[in-house]
Design a protein around this motif. Sequence first.
Motif: not given
Length: 261
Positions: A106-113, A148-158, A160-166
Amino acid sequence: MEGTSSLVTKALAITSALYLTACSGGDISRLKAQAIASSPSFTIGQAFDHRNACAEVSWNESTDDRGRKVIEYRCTFKVDKSYYEKSQQAAIDQLNKAMSREQEGYESGLSQQAKTLDDRQKQEAAMESQLEQQSSAANPDALFLSHQIDRMKQDTASFTAEYQQKKANEQQALTQIQNNYQASIAKVKANGLITGATETFQWTVNDSGNTLIAGSIDIQTDNGKTSHQDYSDTLIDRAIDAIVRNEASDLPTYVRKVFVF
């Protein structure tokens, strides 16, 4: 020199004694002299009375509640408590190791994220820097890069939210993993250590011979519980085969030969 009448009297006395002895255990003796159908080179007595896995054996005759004569055989197995103590501790050690691996995973997964998130942010910054260098917003390359930048920002926002929740649930998740494994360890301990085991076979006695009607095993543990297992026809066949082969010198080996298919 003794007279003929004296010799006859003694012979009759000996014959009577032998007859009484045979009658007292006659049904059991006849059963033990019977050949095993699947291994006719062995009698029941030869196979069942001489087992490496048994500390002692006994034979008893009784009448059941339906008026049938029943011969019961019992084998009290040799039991090495230290073997089961080591087996229990090995199971607990394996669970503890598995718990550590899952928590570390679990901790390794967080570090990778976290690393992936950092890489994405650096990539976004590089693309934005590249976009600023474009001379005109009408430039097709610039428009494509902006998209491309707009798409990447959307993906990164999603992402980031997943990482922060975890990350926020990290301690709760680690505690839950620990609780799950501790529950499994408690169950292993609650099962207790085997302290004794008895195998039973029963035959009915009738004019046409003896019929094997039941087989079972009872296993006692140090928590005061007894586990009873009736043998199916298949298990009876496997048990008799194991008894004839006599390769098992202890309870664990015998159980594996009978119950592990």
